[in-house]
Design a protein around this motif. Structure first.
Motif, PDB file in Angstrom:
ATOM      1  N   LYS A 163       0.817  -1.211   0.000  1.00  0.00           N
ATOM      2  CA  LYS A 163       0.000   0.000   0.000  1.00  0.00           C
ATOM      3  C   LYS A 163       0.847   1.255   0.000  1.00  0.00           C
ATOM      4  N   GLY A 208      -0.693   0.681  -5.074  1.00  0.00           N
ATOM      5  CA  GLY A 208      -2.053   0.360  -4.677  1.00  0.00           C
ATOM      6  C   GLY A 208      -2.376  -1.015  -5.220  1.00  0.00           C
ATOM      7  N   GLN A 251      -9.216   8.968  -8.216  1.00  0.00           N
ATOM      8  CA  GLN A 251      -9.679   8.847  -6.835  1.00  0.00           C
ATOM      9  C   GLN A 251     -10.067   7.414  -6.495  1.00  0.00           C
ATOM     10  N   THR A 255      -6.612   5.035  -6.525  1.00  0.00           N
ATOM     11  CA  THR A 255      -5.458   5.355  -5.686  1.00  0.00           C
ATOM     12  C   THR A 255      -5.939   5.902  -4.345  1.00  0.00           C
ATOM     13  N   SER A 256      -4.995   6.121  -3.461  1.00  0.00           N
ATOM     14  CA  SER A 256      -5.326   6.750  -2.178  1.00  0.00           C
ATOM     15  C   SER A 256      -4.958   8.230  -2.192  1.00  0.00           C
ATOM     16  N   GLN A 279      -5.223  12.242  -2.623  1.00  0.00           N
ATOM     17  CA  GLN A 279      -6.270  13.216  -2.330  1.00  0.00           C
ATOM     18  C   GLN A 279      -6.350  14.242  -3.462  1.00  0.00           C
TER      19      GLN A 279
END
Length: 168
Positions: free
Chosen positions: A20, A24, A65, A68-69, A71
């Motif tokens: 992670k 991802g 979004q 992936t993580s 922002q």
């Protein structure tokens, strides 16, 4: 036996967590990036279809979004996507014996510039395009037009994602 369960759990957790950090589950390599921004993609195509500029910008934001993580931010993102729609064209692809179109093709092309603030070697500028074929007797309106644009944007946004974040 009791300790083996704990050891396996710790190994599994460590493996998932380490994957992670850099990658991802979609194979995206975000490196140390934490944020991304997608600037508005104006429609500069000679044939202008209203609304596809916003539709494409939103489709690219949503894909990143969801996969992936990272922002989403309005400015100052670690990763920046920008560009413009440069092609929206409907053309015949096959003809009938009486010289009418048996099949038409909608092609959309997008010029993309990608910047990685943390690794300039990953920056690129490239054109992405895809098409959707439909019956020559049909008009590209309503739900058929929506399906065509959605199909094309799905492919183009995935290609952009793969080019910018999939480190295969």
């Amino acid at each position: 036996m009791k300790y083996i369960k704990y050891i396996i759990t710790i190994i599994a957790f460590t493996t998932v967590y380490s994957c992670k950090v850099s990658y991802g589950f979609t194979g995206a390599d975000t490196g140390v990036a934490e944020t991304f921004q997608v600037n508005f993609f104006p429609n500069n195509a000679p044939l202008n279809e209203p609304g596809i500029d916003i539709q494409f910008t939103n489709a690219l934001q949503d894909l990143i979004q969801n996969q992936t993580s990272l922002q989403l931010v309005n400015s100052g993102g670690d990763l920046t996507y920008e560009g413009e729609i440069v092609e929206y064209r409907i053309s015949p692809t096959t003809a009938t014996s009486d010289n009418t179109a048996a099949q038409n093709r909608l092609t959309i092309g997008i010029q993309v510039r990608f910047y990685d603030k943390n690794d300039e070697e990953k920056d690129f500028e490239r054109r992405f395009s895809f098409f959707f074929d439909f019956a020559g007797s049909a008009q590209l309106t309503g739900s058929q037009k929506d399906t065509a644009i959605e199909t094309i944007f799905e492919r183009i946004t995935q290609d952009i994602f793969n080019e910018s974040l999939a480190n295969w």
